[in-house]
Design an enzyme around this catalytic site. Structure first.
Site, mmCIF file in Angstrom:
data_model
loop_
_atom_site.group_PDB
_atom_site.id
_atom_site.type_symbol
_atom_site.label_atom_id
_atom_site.label_comp_id
_atom_site.label_asym_id
_atom_site.label_seq_id
_atom_site.Cartn_x
_atom_site.Cartn_y
_atom_site.Cartn_z
ATOM 1 N N ASP A 1 0.869 -1.181 0.000
ATOM 2 C CA ASP A 1 0.000 0.000 0.000
ATOM 3 C C ASP A 1 0.899 1.222 0.000
ATOM 4 O O ASP A 1 2.090 1.125 0.317
ATOM 5 C CB ASP A 1 -0.932 0.022 1.220
ATOM 6 C CG ASP A 1 -2.237 0.775 0.960
ATOM 7 O OD1 ASP A 1 -2.164 1.903 0.411
ATOM 8 O OD2 ASP A 1 -3.309 0.253 1.286
ATOM 9 N N ARG B 1 -13.978 0.683 9.316
ATOM 10 C CA ARG B 1 -13.990 -0.635 8.684
ATOM 11 C C ARG B 1 -12.600 -1.259 8.558
ATOM 12 O O ARG B 1 -12.485 -2.472 8.390
ATOM 13 C CB ARG B 1 -14.625 -0.555 7.292
ATOM 14 C CG ARG B 1 -13.809 0.300 6.330
ATOM 15 C CD ARG B 1 -14.606 0.803 5.144
ATOM 16 N NE ARG B 1 -13.801 1.672 4.286
ATOM 17 C CZ ARG B 1 -13.538 2.947 4.535
ATOM 18 N NH1 ARG B 1 -14.017 3.514 5.637
ATOM 19 N NH2 ARG B 1 -12.810 3.669 3.708
ATOM 20 N N ASN C 1 -9.681 0.009 -7.193
ATOM 21 C CA ASN C 1 -9.383 0.749 -8.409
ATOM 22 C C ASN C 1 -9.317 -0.218 -9.586
ATOM 23 O O ASN C 1 -8.548 -1.188 -9.559
ATOM 24 C CB ASN C 1 -8.048 1.487 -8.217
ATOM 25 C CG ASN C 1 -7.633 2.284 -9.420
ATOM 26 O OD1 ASN C 1 -7.230 1.717 -10.431
ATOM 27 N ND2 ASN C 1 -7.707 3.590 -9.316
ATOM 28 N N CYS D 1 -10.588 -12.387 -25.287
ATOM 29 C CA CYS D 1 -9.845 -11.629 -24.278
ATOM 30 C C CYS D 1 -8.439 -11.312 -24.793
ATOM 31 O O CYS D 1 -7.730 -12.213 -25.265
ATOM 32 C CB CYS D 1 -9.750 -12.428 -22.989
ATOM 33 S SG CYS D 1 -8.759 -11.625 -21.703
ATOM 34 N N CYS E 1 -16.503 3.960 -2.303
ATOM 35 C CA CYS E 1 -16.800 4.049 -0.876
ATOM 36 C C CYS E 1 -16.796 5.492 -0.377
ATOM 37 O O CYS E 1 -17.589 5.857 0.485
ATOM 38 C CB CYS E 1 -15.794 3.221 -0.082
ATOM 39 S SG CYS E 1 -15.938 1.449 -0.337
#
Length: 260
Positions: free
Chosen positions: A62, A73, A131, A246, A189
């Protein structure tokens, strides 16, 4: 590792007494390596449960810092974490839960240039992002590296979950979601809200799926998409066939680099 130590037998006793896991299965968990992308609403419960389960090496990716709005949360963080990096906060919490495993903080923003190097040391990748671009990037990188991808998403009162192993013949994320949603079509969110426990439900299901994939237990989520609606307490399964057209895993692939 050939045997569990006495301390391991005590810590993982409730796994070991399961016929489906036993000592051999717990050793397999301790030898496994999992990369979790995202230290938020999904990544928090995934990290805590996988650390508790004894996944031997966990990498947490992250680039963001903890905000007070996350605390409703994102259970790996506390009030004291506000303002510090999410990976630093979450890794400290997970290490406090299980100091016997290796947990690595990878504070970086994933892109086409670094994603393959980031996931390379791991056996399996967990997508806990919000994302579409990053989800596709992880999908492509995992397909090219032949690594399972356990992916989930949440918003408002709803969640989705699937596992992608298109290198074995199933669908990839692009097969199921071939195009990015138009602006405003899919709520986020931060604009639409989310019931906190819904993230916990989906993150816990992700952690369960990771363990099942590692140990080969039960029926996994490959080729299936789970839809969860907390308001109606409804859970449905949808089949997700491969898309022959695809650009990544179809009959005439054109993508050679993640995110192309």
């Amino acid at each position: 590792m050939d045997d569990l130590s006495d301390a391991d037998l005590e810590r993982y006793a409730r796994h070991v007494i399961l016929d489906e896991i036993g000592e051999e299965g717990q050793i397999a968990l301790l030898q496994s390596k999992v990369c979790i992308v995202g230290a938020g609403g999904l990544g928090s419960p995934v990290l805590m449960y996988l650390a508790a389960a004894g996944i031997g090496r966990i990498g947490l990716v992250d680039f963001d810092a903890v905000d007070r709005t996350n605390l409703q949360r994102q259970i790996a963080h506390t009030e004291a974490s506000v303002g510090i990096s999410k990976v630093e906060s979450a890794v400290a919490r997970a290490r406090a839960l299980n100091p016997t495993i290796a947990i690595e903080a990878i504070e970086t923003r994933l892109d086409a240039d670094n994603v393959q190097a980031v996931i390379e040391p791991y056996d399996l990748v967990v997508d806990g992002t919000d994302n579409y671009t990053i989800r596709v990037l992880l999908n492509d990188a995992c397909y090219l590296a032949r690594k399972p991808l356990v992916s989930a998403s949440v918003v408002r009162f709803e969640g989705q979950l699937s596992t992608f192993k298109a290198y074995e013949g199933g669908a990839c994320y692009r097969c199921v979601f071939p195009e990015a949603p138009a602006d405003g079509v899919v709520a986020r969110c931060d604009t639409a809200g989310i019931l906190g426990p819904v993230a916990g439900v989906m993150g816990t299901l992700q952690a369960t799926e990771v363990i099942k994939q590692i140990l080969g237990l039960g029926t996994g989520m490959v080729g299936r998409l789970m839809l969860y609606d907390a308001l109606d307490n409804d859970m449905r399964m949808i089949r997700t066939p491969k898309n022959p057209s695809c650009p990544l895993c179809g009959e005439t692939p054109t993508i050679l680099r993640p995110g192309d």
